[in-house]
Design a protein around this motif. Structure first.
Motif, PDB file in Angstrom:
ATOM      1  N   UNK A  46     -44.736 144.516   5.168  1.00 10.25           N
ATOM      2  CA  UNK A  46     -44.877 143.059   5.233  1.00 10.25           C
ATOM      3  C   UNK A  46     -44.652 142.376   3.893  1.00 10.25           C
ATOM      4  N   UNK A  47     -45.036 143.023   2.763  1.00  7.83           N
ATOM      5  CA  UNK A  47     -44.781 142.405   1.463  1.00  7.83           C
ATOM      6  C   UNK A  47     -43.286 142.287   1.192  1.00  7.83           C
ATOM      7  N   UNK A  48     -42.510 143.319   1.605  1.00  7.67           N
ATOM      8  CA  UNK A  48     -41.059 143.252   1.446  1.00  7.67           C
ATOM      9  C   UNK A  48     -40.475 142.128   2.286  1.00  7.67           C
ATOM     10  N   UNK A  49     -40.906 142.018   3.542  1.00  3.05           N
ATOM     11  CA  UNK A  49     -40.423 140.939   4.398  1.00  3.05           C
ATOM     12  C   UNK A  49     -40.813 139.581   3.848  1.00  3.05           C
ATOM     13  N   UNK A  76     -41.242 138.814   0.702  1.00  2.00           N
ATOM     14  CA  UNK A  76     -40.398 138.526  -0.458  1.00  2.00           C
ATOM     15  C   UNK A  76     -39.014 138.037  -0.024  1.00  2.00           C
ATOM     16  N   UNK A  77     -38.427 138.686   0.981  1.00  2.16           N
ATOM     17  CA  UNK A  77     -37.107 138.264   1.473  1.00  2.16           C
ATOM     18  C   UNK A  77     -37.183 136.875   2.083  1.00  2.16           C
ATOM     19  N   UNK A  78     -38.195 136.650   2.904  1.00  2.00           N
ATOM     20  CA  UNK A  78     -38.341 135.352   3.570  1.00  2.00           C
ATOM     21  C   UNK A  78     -38.585 134.241   2.564  1.00  2.00           C
ATOM     22  N   UNK A  79     -39.417 134.490   1.544  1.00  2.00           N
ATOM     23  CA  UNK A  79     -39.732 133.459   0.549  1.00  2.00           C
ATOM     24  C   UNK A  79     -38.521 133.131  -0.318  1.00  2.00           C
ATOM     25  N   UNK A  80     -37.659 134.125  -0.570  1.00  2.00           N
ATOM     26  CA  UNK A  80     -36.497 133.899  -1.436  1.00  2.00           C
ATOM     27  C   UNK A  80     -35.331 133.266  -0.683  1.00  2.00           C
ATOM     28  N   UNK A  81     -35.157 133.578   0.607  1.00  5.05           N
ATOM     29  CA  UNK A  81     -33.965 133.137   1.332  1.00  5.05           C
ATOM     30  C   UNK A  81     -34.226 132.062   2.379  1.00  5.05           C
ATOM     31  N   UNK A 111     -30.828 145.334   8.759  1.00  5.14           N
ATOM     32  CA  UNK A 111     -31.939 146.207   8.406  1.00  5.14           C
ATOM     33  C   UNK A 111     -31.999 146.369   6.892  1.00  5.14           C
ATOM     34  N   UNK A 112     -33.187 146.200   6.320  1.00  3.36           N
ATOM     35  CA  UNK A 112     -33.383 146.267   4.865  1.00  3.36           C
ATOM     36  C   UNK A 112     -34.376 147.378   4.546  1.00  3.36           C
ATOM     37  N   UNK A 113     -33.948 148.647   4.574  1.00  4.85           N
ATOM     38  CA  UNK A 113     -34.884 149.753   4.327  1.00  4.85           C
ATOM     39  C   UNK A 113     -35.200 149.904   2.853  1.00  4.85           C
ATOM     40  N   UNK A 166     -38.095 151.999  -3.940  1.00  8.28           N
ATOM     41  CA  UNK A 166     -38.285 150.576  -4.223  1.00  8.28           C
ATOM     42  C   UNK A 166     -37.747 149.738  -3.074  1.00  8.28           C
ATOM     43  N   UNK A 167     -38.094 148.443  -3.078  1.00 13.10           N
ATOM     44  CA  UNK A 167     -37.658 147.538  -2.029  1.00 13.10           C
ATOM     45  C   UNK A 167     -37.361 146.181  -2.641  1.00 13.10           C
ATOM     46  N   UNK A 168     -37.078 145.194  -1.797  1.00 12.25           N
ATOM     47  CA  UNK A 168     -36.723 143.868  -2.289  1.00 12.25           C
ATOM     48  C   UNK A 168     -37.892 143.179  -2.992  1.00 12.25           C
ATOM     49  N   UNK A 169     -39.124 143.575  -2.708  1.00 13.90           N
ATOM     50  CA  UNK A 169     -40.251 142.987  -3.424  1.00 13.90           C
ATOM     51  C   UNK A 169     -40.242 143.422  -4.883  1.00 13.90           C
TER      52      UNK A 169
END
Length: 797
Positions: free
Chosen positions: A204-207, A209-214, A240-242, A282-285
């Motif tokens: 959820x933290x990765x999602x 981060x993606x949602x807040x940035x885009x 998909x953003x693994x 690592x991930x997008x966060x």
């Protein structure tokens, strides 16, 4: 609930103001009444049905029920009870949770690079002690609510935080999940509701981060195994953003499996990885925290711009635009273009003939070639024709051909003999002898026991076997001629060392995929390992090595090699290997030998497993790896289990030719890193959509979800091929029974009429497999009698 006094057995809900006895409790929580007295007979009937009590007051006797059935029923009832409790806790958490402003969540998200976030109904703060039924209820937490496809909240993930917004310490895990996560996800809406791509992350933290940035719609599936269970919209691109897991890690294998499952369902599916180091997890966060939201937003925008919405890959399968394939396209040594069928077959002849010429001249020693040939070009037939034209005697040794099944091996052997080339099908001990209908080895069960015990079958069984003179397995080897021939094995023989029996090999050819026959997963409980080490050996080195391994596997999904720096892994491997070997007593009778072997296998299995584990760790140390992801500790059950991913290597010492329509560059680099890759594709007269790559039967296609997916796909294809009001040109080709079933579901059905070729239902034409049907279909297509003769979109179920 009062447990003592005059009101013992009475209950009272302070939040709703309701109370009463056990009948009232059942009436309120199970039947939705105010009190049991509203309809007491209905309450009694419901309780009797739940408890299986007959109307005459006795317990119902369920005929044929066995103790195992009662156990399963008790487990089912316990599972249903847990689901009800989880549902109540989730509803209570949703009602009692608060907004994020002014809570420790703000500090937690700020440390992860997210600030001034808008409030979302599925992201809330839950104060300590608000929902007593949740685990660690006395700890405040950030809560993420997961929804199923219908929009119901089915699970909640909590991140336990302290007052400073840091993950709580002194708990087993700071992240706790309550409810059913399978098929559910945290869903963050985009700026344009119902439009644009859906980005899907793991955590959820990765999602977030993606949602807040885009600002794009983003989902979180909680873990990598939940990707494949999601029901994504069919008309929107799914990205998909693994996480950046190592390619050979369990997480990466789970993700690859999920991608295959989702692509088989159809739709526009893409894979977008964060710009982090491969294997770093690592991930997008992490990217957001290091580079900021602008970098993440621009990076994702640039990657999405490259994703041209193509609903099929080059082989015609309904898999979406192959982003990963496009990224690796520049790495291919030879990227073939789509040719005509005749040109593609001629190119395949030329490639195989050139490779055989290099082998004959000695230029192809220890060289490998992967030919990725499109479906339907007859690559196996062309290969056998080229081998027959050149002849096995022209090569310095035998040609070994590997095919998936013995049936295909017999077909290949018959074709080669028809071409005038001697070929022999080599069968394993447990394979069926086509001449007698019995196993090739009369004692194949014992042979399998010796193999599982790690013992040589030839040394311990064959030398004194009473069936040695009439053994069909040995006769097939002794009957081989001295001169080179073509030997045909099944693909699973690749993982069996020494299956050449010392015969010289000039070329190995693997027809179709081989990956599943070389890769295996083994598991052993940690308790069994500790018991085996303490009971069967007094070696201090082995005990200390196991303790160090226990410290190393505490890292999630891998082993920290630093914990094993003081251990001589190669020496421990040799100790385990020596202790795991042992033959049954020679004086045992024929009847006692199988039981003795089974006991021996079970007794030595933990030590053999440890031998493989420490051999893998020793290999990782030689490669200089700091983390071993092929070994991890699973703690999902009551007893921790150590998992090991093992793989066999392809035979070496001879040139290797791989023929695979769906060959993976990643798999080739793993097993044949120096292989040259060439792709040969044939252009089609029609676009072909493959709905599913599994065996389709009435049960599978009759499932409501499958039928809806197929009908939705047909509707999209009909609209896509509708040129300015003209009749759509879509043809579905399947078996006649399945075609009849779908045509009967259409409005009006067949109404007693016989189904003819090209019957129209759901706005598309239907045809089915069969010699007469196929001849008529091709005849009509050749003469242009149907609107779907050329340029059609054909669906193959």
């Amino acid at each position: 609930m009062m447990m003592r006094g005059n009101k013992r057995g009475q209950w009272f809900d302070h939040r709703s103001g309701q109370g009463g006895d056990v009948f009232d409790f059942y009436a309120v929580h199970a039947l939705g009444m105010e009190r049991a007295r509203e309809n007491f007979p209905q309450v009694l009937a419901g309780l009797a049905s739940t408890l299986h009590i007959s109307p005459d007051g006795g317990r119902e006797k369920i005929p044929g029920r066995k103790p195992a059935d009662r156990t399963r029923r008790e487990e089912r009832l316990a599972n249903d009870d847990k689901l009800r409790r989880d549902r109540l806790n989730i509803l209570s958490a949703a009602e009692l949770s608060a907004v994020l402003k002014g809570t420790p969540v703000e500090a937690y998200l700020k440390r992860r690079g997210i600030a001034n976030m808008k409030e979302q109904p599925n992201i809330r703060w839950l104060d300590a002690g608000r929902v007593a039924g949740l685990p660690c209820a006395r700890q405040g937490s950030l809560v993420f609510f997961l929804e199923d496809p219908s929009g119901d909240r089915t699970a909640v993930q909590r991140v336990l935080l302290d007052r400073e917004g840091r993950k709580a310490s002194g708990v087993v895990s700071p992240k706790l999940l309550t409810g059913r996560k399978k098929g559910s996800a945290l869903k963050l809406p985009g700026k344009e509701t119902g439009r644009g791509p859906i980005l899907v992350a793991e955590g959820p933290e990765t999602a977030l981060a993606i949602w807040w940035a885009t600002g794009l719609e983003t989902w979180a599936v909680i873990d990598v195994g939940n990707f494949q269970h999601q029901a994504f919209p069919a008309d929107r691109p799914i990205v998909l953003c693994p996480d950046q897991d190592a390619p050979d890690s369990p997480a990466a294998k789970q993700f690859d499996k999920a991608v295959s499952t989702l692509r088989a369902k159809g739709g526009m599916l893409f894979v977008l990885r964060c710009p982090e180091q491969i294997g770093s997890k690592a991930d997008f966060n992490d990217t957001l925290h290091r580079e900021g939201p602008s970098f993440v937003r621009n990076f994702i925008a640039q990657e999405l711009a490259r994703l041209t919405p193509r609903p099929r890959d080059r082989r015609g399968r309904f898999t979406g635009a192959p982003l990963e394939l496009a990224r690796k396209r520049h790495d291919r040594q030879d990227q073939g273009e789509c040719l005509g069928v005749g040109e593609a077959q001629a190119e395949l002849h030329r490639r195989i003939d050139g490779f055989l010429q290099d082998i004959e001249s000695g230029e192809a020693k220890d060289r490998a070639l992967l030919l990725k040939v499109g479906h339907g070009l007859g690559k196996s037939r062309i290969l056998r024709e080229e081998l027959a034209n050149r002849g096995p005697h022209s090569l310095d040794g035998e040609v070994v051909l590997y095919v998936p099944t013995y049936k295909l091996a017999e077909e290949a052997s018959a074709h080669l003999r028809h071409l005038g080339v001697e070929a022999c099908v080599m069968r394993g001990r447990g394979a069926i002898n086509p001449n007698s209908g019995s196993p090739m080895c009369a004692r194949s069960d014992l042979a399998d026991g010796y193999v599982r015990a790690g013992l040589s079958v030839t040394t311990h069984l064959c030398q004194d076997c009473p069936f040695r003179t009439t053994c069909a397995y040995e006769d097939q080897w002794q009957g081989l001629p001295a001169e080179p021939i073509i030997r045909i094995h099944v693909t699973k023989s690749l993982g069996q060392p020494g299956h050449d029996r010392g015969r010289r090999v000039a070329l190995r050819v693997i027809d179709e995929s081989f990956y599943k026959e070389l890769v295996h997963r083994e598991a052993m409980s940690w308790t069994a390992l500790e018991k085996a080490v303490s009971a069967y050996t007094k070696s201090a080195d082995l005990k200390s090595a196991l303790r160090a391994l226990g410290e190393g596997v505490k890292a999630p999904g891998s082993v920290d090699m630093a914990c094993l720096d003081e251990i001589d892994l190669a020496a421990v491997h040799r100790i385990c290997l020596r202790l795991s070997r042992g033959a049954p007593p020679a004086a045992l009778g024929e009847g006692d030998l199988p039981l003795c072997l089974d006991k021996l296998v079970k007794k030595r299995a933990p030590l053999r497993f440890l031998a493989l584990v420490f051999a893998t760790l020793a290999e990782c140390r030689e490669r200089g790896a700091s983390v071993c992801q092929r070994i991890h500790l699973g703690d999902t059950g009551p007893i921790p289990t150590l998992h090991l991913d093992t793989s066999h290597e392809l035979p070496t010492g001879a040139p290797l030719l791989l023929l695979d329509a769906d060959g993976s560059d990643l798999i080739t680099k793993r097993f044949a890193p120096h292989a040259k890759v060439a792709s040969i594709e044939a252009a089609r007269h029609a676009e072909v959509i493959q709905l599913n790559d599994r065996t389709c039967n009435k049960t599978f296609l009759g499932r409501p979800d499958t039928s809806l997916d197929i009908l939705a796909l047909l509707r999209r294809e009909r609209l896509r091929t509708l040129p300015q009001g003209r009749r759509p040109r879509v043809l579905v080709v399947t078996s006649k029974s399945i075609a009849r079933g779908y045509c009967e579901r259409a409005a009006g059905g067949l109404e007693g009429r016989s189904m003819e070729l090209g019957h129209r239902a759901f706005g598309v034409d239907w045809a089915w497999f069969g010699p007469a049907t196929r001849a008529e279909l091709f005849s009509r297509a050749r003469h242009g009698h149907r609107p779907w003769t050329r340029g059609t979109a054909s669906c193959r179920a």
